[in-house]
Design a protein around this motif. Structure first.
Motif, PDB file in Angstrom:
ATOM      1  N   LYS A 531       0.604   5.188  10.611  1.00 37.64           N
ATOM      2  CA  LYS A 531       1.022   4.922   9.241  1.00 37.64           C
ATOM      3  C   LYS A 531      -0.098   4.294   8.428  1.00 37.64           C
ATOM      4  CE  LYS A 531       5.931   4.213  10.377  1.00 37.64           C
ATOM      5  NZ  LYS A 531       7.086   3.281  10.272  1.00 37.64           N
ATOM      6  N   SER A 532      -0.002   4.490   7.090  1.00 34.92           N
ATOM      7  CA  SER A 532      -0.855   3.778   6.137  1.00 34.92           C
ATOM      8  C   SER A 532      -0.003   3.505   4.901  1.00 34.92           C
ATOM      9  CB  SER A 532      -2.103   4.590   5.780  1.00 34.92           C
ATOM     10  OG  SER A 532      -1.759   5.658   4.917  1.00 34.92           O
ATOM     11  N   GLU A 533      -0.590   2.945   3.864  1.00 34.46           N
ATOM     12  CA  GLU A 533       0.177   2.564   2.685  1.00 34.46           C
ATOM     13  C   GLU A 533       0.718   3.759   1.905  1.00 34.46           C
ATOM     14  OE1 GLU A 533      -1.944  -0.072   0.198  1.00 34.46           O
ATOM     15  OE2 GLU A 533      -2.265  -1.602   1.729  1.00 34.46           O
ATOM     16  N   VAL A 534      -0.075   4.829   1.762  1.00 36.29           N
ATOM     17  CA  VAL A 534       0.340   5.941   0.897  1.00 36.29           C
ATOM     18  C   VAL A 534       0.593   7.238   1.647  1.00 36.29           C
ATOM     19  CG1 VAL A 534      -0.765   5.015  -1.162  1.00 36.29           C
ATOM     20  CG2 VAL A 534      -2.074   6.473   0.380  1.00 36.29           C
ATOM     21  N   ILE A 535       0.019   7.376   2.843  1.00 35.57           N
ATOM     22  CA  ILE A 535       0.232   8.603   3.625  1.00 35.57           C
ATOM     23  C   ILE A 535       0.428   8.224   5.084  1.00 35.57           C
ATOM     24  CG2 ILE A 535      -1.052  10.184   2.130  1.00 35.57           C
ATOM     25  CD1 ILE A 535      -3.476   9.846   3.924  1.00 35.57           C
ATOM     26  N   ASN A 536       1.146   9.083   5.804  1.00 33.16           N
ATOM     27  CA  ASN A 536       1.316   8.909   7.234  1.00 33.16           C
ATOM     28  C   ASN A 536       0.648  10.060   7.964  1.00 33.16           C
ATOM     29  OD1 ASN A 536       2.792   6.552   6.853  1.00 33.16           O
ATOM     30  ND2 ASN A 536       4.757   7.658   6.767  1.00 33.16           N
ATOM     31  N   LEU A 537       0.437   9.858   9.275  1.00 32.75           N
ATOM     32  CA  LEU A 537      -0.319  10.831  10.070  1.00 32.75           C
ATOM     33  C   LEU A 537       0.428  11.177  11.341  1.00 32.75           C
ATOM     34  CD1 LEU A 537      -2.987  12.335  10.977  1.00 32.75           C
ATOM     35  CD2 LEU A 537      -3.696  10.126  11.953  1.00 32.75           C
ATOM     36  N   THR A 538       0.425  12.479  11.669  1.00 27.58           N
ATOM     37  CA  THR A 538       0.870  12.939  12.979  1.00 27.58           C
ATOM     38  C   THR A 538      -0.271  13.733  13.604  1.00 27.58           C
ATOM     39  OG1 THR A 538       3.208  13.078  12.355  1.00 27.58           O
ATOM     40  CG2 THR A 538       2.498  14.388  14.249  1.00 27.58           C
ATOM     41  N   VAL A 539      -0.695  13.331  14.797  1.00 24.70           N
ATOM     42  CA  VAL A 539      -1.718  14.081  15.535  1.00 24.70           C
ATOM     43  C   VAL A 539      -0.985  15.058  16.451  1.00 24.70           C
ATOM     44  CG1 VAL A 539      -3.692  13.972  17.080  1.00 24.70           C
ATOM     45  CG2 VAL A 539      -3.306  12.140  15.412  1.00 24.70           C
ATOM     46  N   ASN A 540      -1.089  16.327  16.154  1.00 27.58           N
ATOM     47  CA  ASN A 540      -0.391  17.357  16.932  1.00 27.58           C
ATOM     48  C   ASN A 540      -1.151  17.729  18.196  1.00 27.58           C
ATOM     49  OD1 ASN A 540       1.658  17.851  14.797  1.00 27.58           O
ATOM     50  ND2 ASN A 540      -0.126  18.569  13.658  1.00 27.58           N
ATOM     51  N   ASN A 541      -2.461  17.664  18.118  1.00 25.25           N
ATOM     52  CA  ASN A 541      -3.286  18.033  19.278  1.00 25.25           C
ATOM     53  C   ASN A 541      -4.675  17.460  19.059  1.00 25.25           C
ATOM     54  OD1 ASN A 541      -4.069  19.161  21.680  1.00 25.25           O
ATOM     55  ND2 ASN A 541      -3.380  21.236  21.165  1.00 25.25           N
ATOM     56  N   LEU A 542      -5.277  16.952  20.129  1.00 28.31           N
ATOM     57  CA  LEU A 542      -6.648  16.446  20.072  1.00 28.31           C
ATOM     58  C   LEU A 542      -7.318  16.850  21.377  1.00 28.31           C
ATOM     59  CD1 LEU A 542      -8.721  14.757  18.456  1.00 28.31           C
ATOM     60  CD2 LEU A 542      -7.940  12.761  19.745  1.00 28.31           C
ATOM     61  N   VAL A 543      -8.156  17.868  21.316  1.00 27.47           N
ATOM     62  CA  VAL A 543      -8.673  18.468  22.538  1.00 27.47           C
ATOM     63  C   VAL A 543     -10.159  18.749  22.420  1.00 27.47           C
ATOM     64  CG1 VAL A 543      -8.061  20.783  21.749  1.00 27.47           C
ATOM     65  CG2 VAL A 543      -8.317  20.355  24.196  1.00 27.47           C
ATOM     66  N   LYS A 544     -10.852  18.589  23.541  1.00 25.60           N
ATOM     67  CA  LYS A 544     -12.271  18.941  23.616  1.00 25.60           C
ATOM     68  C   LYS A 544     -12.400  20.257  24.359  1.00 25.60           C
ATOM     69  CE  LYS A 544     -16.706  17.464  25.572  1.00 25.60           C
ATOM     70  NZ  LYS A 544     -17.412  16.476  26.416  1.00 25.60           N
ATOM     71  N   ILE A 545     -13.051  21.248  23.706  1.00 21.00           N
ATOM     72  CA  ILE A 545     -13.236  22.562  24.316  1.00 21.00           C
ATOM     73  C   ILE A 545     -14.714  22.796  24.576  1.00 21.00           C
ATOM     74  CG2 ILE A 545     -11.171  23.492  23.209  1.00 21.00           C
ATOM     75  CD1 ILE A 545     -13.022  24.966  21.258  1.00 21.00           C
ATOM     76  N   SER A 546     -14.999  23.626  25.562  1.00 21.54           N
ATOM     77  CA  SER A 546     -16.397  23.880  25.946  1.00 21.54           C
ATOM     78  C   SER A 546     -16.782  25.346  25.845  1.00 21.54           C
ATOM     79  CB  SER A 546     -16.628  23.385  27.388  1.00 21.54           C
ATOM     80  OG  SER A 546     -16.334  22.008  27.505  1.00 21.54           O
ATOM     81  N   ASP A 547     -15.865  26.208  25.389  1.00 21.07           N
ATOM     82  CA  ASP A 547     -16.159  27.645  25.335  1.00 21.07           C
ATOM     83  C   ASP A 547     -16.444  28.134  23.929  1.00 21.07           C
ATOM     84  OD1 ASP A 547     -13.596  27.112  24.551  1.00 21.07           O
ATOM     85  OD2 ASP A 547     -12.680  28.825  25.566  1.00 21.07           O
ATOM     86  N   GLY A 548     -16.775  27.249  22.993  1.00 15.83           N
ATOM     87  CA  GLY A 548     -17.184  27.656  21.657  1.00 15.83           C
ATOM     88  C   GLY A 548     -16.026  28.076  20.768  1.00 15.83           C
ATOM     89  N   ILE A 549     -16.360  28.377  19.511  1.00 15.67           N
ATOM     90  CA  ILE A 549     -15.383  28.837  18.522  1.00 15.67           C
ATOM     91  C   ILE A 549     -15.912  30.119  17.897  1.00 15.67           C
ATOM     92  CG2 ILE A 549     -14.248  28.320  16.327  1.00 15.67           C
ATOM     93  CD1 ILE A 549     -14.361  25.375  17.076  1.00 15.67           C
ATOM     94  N   ASN A 550     -15.214  31.212  18.105  1.00 20.79           N
ATOM     95  CA  ASN A 550     -15.634  32.534  17.629  1.00 20.79           C
ATOM     96  C   ASN A 550     -17.055  32.808  18.116  1.00 20.79           C
ATOM     97  OD1 ASN A 550     -13.140  32.863  16.375  1.00 20.79           O
ATOM     98  ND2 ASN A 550     -13.836  31.875  14.502  1.00 20.79           N
ATOM     99  N   GLU A 551     -18.023  32.948  17.213  1.00 18.15           N
ATOM    100  CA  GLU A 551     -19.396  33.239  17.623  1.00 18.15           C
ATOM    101  C   GLU A 551     -20.264  31.979  17.694  1.00 18.15           C
ATOM    102  OE1 GLU A 551     -20.941  36.167  14.983  1.00 18.15           O
ATOM    103  OE2 GLU A 551     -19.569  37.742  15.656  1.00 18.15           O
ATOM    104  N   TYR A 552     -19.652  30.813  17.575  1.00 15.52           N
ATOM    105  CA  TYR A 552     -20.395  29.554  17.607  1.00 15.52           C
ATOM    106  C   TYR A 552     -20.249  28.927  18.991  1.00 15.52           C
ATOM    107  CZ  TYR A 552     -20.324  30.177  12.552  1.00 15.52           C
ATOM    108  OH  TYR A 552     -20.478  30.686  11.289  1.00 15.52           O
ATOM    109  N   PHE A 553     -21.365  28.786  19.706  1.00 14.59           N
ATOM    110  CA  PHE A 553     -21.334  28.251  21.057  1.00 14.59           C
ATOM    111  C   PHE A 553     -21.417  26.732  21.023  1.00 14.59           C
ATOM    112  CE2 PHE A 553     -23.290  32.478  21.308  1.00 14.59           C
ATOM    113  CZ  PHE A 553     -22.405  33.101  22.173  1.00 14.59           C
ATOM    114  N   GLY A 554     -21.067  26.103  22.155  1.00 18.53           N
ATOM    115  CA  GLY A 554     -21.172  24.657  22.249  1.00 18.53           C
ATOM    116  C   GLY A 554     -19.833  24.008  22.511  1.00 18.53           C
ATOM    117  N   ASP A 555     -19.880  22.662  22.524  1.00 13.57           N
ATOM    118  CA  ASP A 555     -18.670  21.866  22.767  1.00 13.57           C
ATOM    119  C   ASP A 555     -18.145  21.340  21.429  1.00 13.57           C
ATOM    120  OD1 ASP A 555     -19.256  22.351  25.379  1.00 13.57           O
ATOM    121  OD2 ASP A 555     -19.931  20.323  25.855  1.00 13.57           O
TER     122      ASP A 555
END
Length: 879
Positions: A531-555
């Protein structure tokens, strides 16, 4: 033909019946009594049981039609009996051998028999028919037959048949009165407007409401001072549009608006009348398109407003044709600067029918249609308008781009979505319910909202919407009480294409939605809340991946979050800047981040400026993701918006990372290694226009609109009912345009329709000599001002002559003449000014329609030939 003796072996596989039938049909149509068929095969003349009777009948037909046939078998000496029987039934001969000498003797014998046949008394009767199909293709039908005709009386007249026949037509000049009337106006030919090609088409098509007669095509590299973008050119189609609507049942409301009854759903109250109605096209930019070389569809261009006679009034996207009225005009398109092999004009109207007009060549592409949704009541978004979603479909590309700077490869493949994305087209009926103009910017007001179990994804209207028919993306004035067919293009991640969705409309008082599709509801998994004063937050997923994103390699670390905005009449932005990912020991006892250690990461921080060895800021790839949270993302007041933020992890020793924000109390959430739904990690397609061309076009359009407004004050009625911006409070206002002071002169200028009329009008003006300190063509007053005030200098005369001659379809050229003493004396008498400090005068040359050469000298308004003693043309001087 070359045959290698003794090397052939029968392997079978030959389609005997079909090949003999094709040969017979070809020969049968030839009107001759000397027909010969030589059939050569390396297979036995065997047919299937089902074809056997047909083949025997075919051989009988060959004999009946007296076709000389020779059956030749190569490499199949054991199959002689089949060839003997075929020759007997067809009345021909056969030979089975590979002996070159024997084959040659057989061929020559058959040909001699044909040549020695007696001359026939039959005559060749031939008939040919040619037609042009609805797609513009030319189809020919012909046949011939030998028949016996009765003899006719012999004539002594000798008739020589013409093998080549041709006729000449009128000369089609690049610049003439017609192109000036429709395209260039008073602009100087080959200077303000550069025409590269012109042709007549004269093609006509209609739907239930309108008839369009496309008259001609004009290609230009420059239009009214604006150069076409690189690799493109302007293509103008001159046409006439006629309202052919019959009387129909119309519902008229108390506010004066009206709609055909067949368009409306139940529940609306109004008076029903049976009348003829105007035919209105809401937006010519999206309802007209042009197919070019069957490679792509190019939408109408706002450059239409730069021509002398546009089909749509400058500044107004709509076109209204009154009952039984015809309006002539021009539409302009931007097409590739490549040779034209095909072009066709397309008009989109789902209510009265589409119109497709093949202009040049055969039209192969068909109209843009998407699947209809079940009928549902329109969503009444406000008292201002109603929106009914009628269709939705996934498409994989937009055929042809029609965009500035597109390469040949892009033009061939069309516009493709970004990596991991698909295009969705949503179609709807947008009905204005106000007796006022609605000012709508779709990019700001509309988005596709995809529902999930933890907030919603918001996908904006894709700018490439203007590439599809009826695309609603450019800011538009919606006419009072009008019905509008609209389409939006959205780029949706593959993982969400089956999800429930709706159109979201951002309004000032209360946001509204219109349902599009039912479907899956994407869940959240982690569901950690802060929670905060004006907005609240829900973290649906927080994950570290090692197989890249589309054509971008890396972690990468992926933060899938939902922001809940509290209802306080304010929206929230700048979301991405609230978050970072930090190492475990960088958050002190106070709960706030404390930097320690080295901040040097080499080239790592190029994609996330501000990252250090212990703190990672959002990676730049976030802005390229369709669902990416950026600083510009808006969480609307009282809503929950879901999105993702990406962090690039440096390639170094293993370290534990935590999602962190100073805004949300207690937020220090560890990122765990794992996988993420790659179907959500889709990228936006890159779509951008040539800003230089856009800026030049915008400036020229502003001048054209203002010029039209000043010269046509009567058109002010189009704005008489006010202008209500969508999302702003309704304000009743009325614009009353003030006529320009030179309107009188503009009317006088319009009345000049010939060279003689121009000379007569200008000789009535009072001449005021210039000081001679400026060039002979640097005029001070416009033609309208000069005609209104009744006087001008020699440069003003020259400017007006050039514009009048250009408007009349001539090609004027600037000249300079040298004054004699007698000429200066004549100017003193004309002006009443004693001291004339002029030594040169402007002149304008042109060639008339009878190919006569003229040079008019200003301000005398006489031919140079008449003024030999007053001035002379100095060939060393020119403008």
């Amino acid at each position: 033909m070359t045959i290698f003796q003794g090397r052939l072996e029968a392997l079978g596989g030959t389609e005997i019946t079909g090949s003999v039938l094709a040969s017979y049909k070809t020969l049968k149509e030839i009107p001759s009594t000397k027909k010969v068929l030589i059939y050569i095969t390396d297979a036995a003349l065997e047919t299937t049981a089902s074809d056997n009777d047909f083949f025997l009948e075919l051989l009988s037909d060959i004999k009946k039609d007296e076709i000389n046939v020779l059956w030749v078998g190569l490499g199949i000496e054991d199959e002689i009996e089949d060839f003997r029987l075929a020759a007997e039934l067809s009345g021909g001969e056969y030979v089975v051998t590979e002996d070159i000498k024997l084959l040659s003797e057989c061929f020559n014998r058959v040909l001699r028999e044909v040549e020695n046949r007696p001359q026939s008394g039959l005559s060749n009767l031939f008939i040919g028919i040619e037609k042009i199909t609805d797609t513009g293709a030319r189809e020919s039908y012909s046949t011939s037959k030998l028949v016996e005709l009765s003899a006719v009386k012999k004539s002594d007249e000798v008739v020589v048949a013409e093998t080549i026949k041709y006729t000449t037509g009128k000369i089609l000049r690049q610049y003439d009165a017609n192109t000036a009337d429709y395209i260039s106006g008073c602009g100087v030919p080959a200077q303000d407007t550069i025409i590269t090609k012109r042709m007549e088409v004269d093609k006509k098509r209609s739907n239930e409401a309108a008839e369009i007669n496309a008259e001609g095509i004009v290609f230009m590299k420059r239009l009214n001072g604006v150069d076409a973008p690189s690799n493109y050119r302007f293509m103008a189609v001159t046409m006439e549009m006629k309202n052919i609507l019959e009387r129909q049942e119309v519902t008229v409301y108390p506010d004066g608006s009206s709609h055909p009854s067949s368009w409306l759903s139940g529940g609306a109250k109004g008076e029903t009348q049976f009348i003829k109605i105007p035919y209105m096209i809401p937006d010519f930019l999206s309802h007209f398109s042009l197919s070019y070389n069957n490679e792509g569809s190019y939408p109408g261009s706002m450059a239409t407003w730069l021509v002398e006679k546009p089909l749509a009034v400058p500044g107004d996207n709509s076109i209204t044709v009154m009952p039984d009225e015809s309006i002539p005009g021009t539409l302009v398109f931007l097409v590739p600067d490549t040779p034209m092999e095909q072009s066709s004009l397309h008009f989109y109207d789902i209510n009265y029918g589409h119109i497709d007009i093949p202009l040049v060549g055969e039209m192969k592409k068909k109209g843009f249609d998407i699947k209809s949704l079940p009928k549902q009541e329109p969503a009444k978004l406000t008292d201002t308008f109603a929106l009914e979603i009628t269709a939705c479909e996934e498409i994989f590309k937009i055929p042809g781009t029609g965009r500035d700077g597109a390469t040949d490869v892009e033009a061939d493949k069309g516009l493709l979505p970004g990596a991991g994305a698909v295009f969705k087209v949503v179609e709807g009926n947008f009905t204005s319910q106000m007796q006022a103009l609605l000012n709508i910017d779709p990019l700001e007001r509309f988005s596709l909202r995809i529902n999930t179990a933890s907030g919603d994804f918001y996908i904006p209207v894709n700018p490439a919407t203007n590439l599809i028919p009826a695309g609603f993306v450019n800011p538009r004035m919606i006419s009072p009480g009008s019905f509008n067919k609209v389409r939006w293009l959205f780029e949706v991640p593959e993982g969400l294409k089956y999800s429930a969705s709706e159109i979201f409309v951002d309004l000032r008082e209360e946001d509204k939605t219109a349902p599009v599709s039912k479907g899956e509801i994407l869940p959240g998994s982690l569901n950690a809340n802060y929670k905060s004063e004006v907005i609240n937050l829900t973290v649906n997923n927080l994950v570290k991946i090692s197989d890249g994103i589309n054509e971008y390699f890396g972690d990468y670390i992926i933060a899938d979050i939902t922001i809940h905005d509290k209802k306080d009449n304010f929206s929230s932005t700048g979301i991405a800047g609230l978050f970072s990912v930090v190492s475990e020991d960088s958050v002190g006892e106070s709960g706030f981040y404390e930097e320690s250690g080295s901040v040097g990461l080499g080239n790592f921080a190029q994609g996330g400026g501000g990252s250090t060895s212990n703190k990672l800021v959002p990676y730049r790839l976030t802005e390229q993701m369709i669902l990416g949270y950026t600083d510009d993302s808006v969480v609307y007041d009282g809503t929950s918006r879901r999105g993702i933020i990406l962090f690039q992890v440096p390639d170094e020793e293993e370290k534990e990372w935590y999602l962190y924000s100073e805004v949300f109390e207690g937020l220090k959430l560890k990122a765990t290694s794992g996988t993420y739904n790659k179907g959500l990690l889709a990228e936006k397609v890159y779509f951008e226009t040539d800003n230089t061309f856009t800026q030049n076009l915008t400036a020229a359009i502003s001048l054209a609109v203002e010029k039209y407004r000043l010269h046509h004050p009567e058109k002010g009625e189009q704005l008489a009912n006010g202008n209500i911006p969508l999302g702003e409070p309704a304000v009743d206002k009325q614009e009353i345009p003030v006529p320009t002071i030179s309107l009188y002169g503009a009317q006088l200028f319009k009345e000049i329709v010939s060279v003689d009329g121009m000379i007569k009008s200008m000789k009535q003006l009072r001449y005021i000599p210039s000081t001679g300190s400026y060039g002979p063509f640097n005029h001070s007053f416009s033609k309208e001002a000069m005609m209104t005030q009744g006087f001008g200098m020699e440069q003003d005369y020259a400017n007006m002559v050039v514009e009048v001659l250009s408007r009349l379809g001539y090609h004027p050229k600037l000249k300079i003449v040298k004054l004699t003493d007698r000429g200066r004396e004549e100017l003193r008498k004309m002006s009443g000014v004693k001291e004339i400090a002029l030594y040169y005068l402007p002149a304008v040359s042109y060639v008339d329609n009878d190919n006569n050469y003229h040079v008019l000298v200003m301000p005398f308004m006489e031919e140079l030939e008449v003024l030999k003693r007053s001035c002379r043309l100095d060939k060393g001087l020119f403008a």
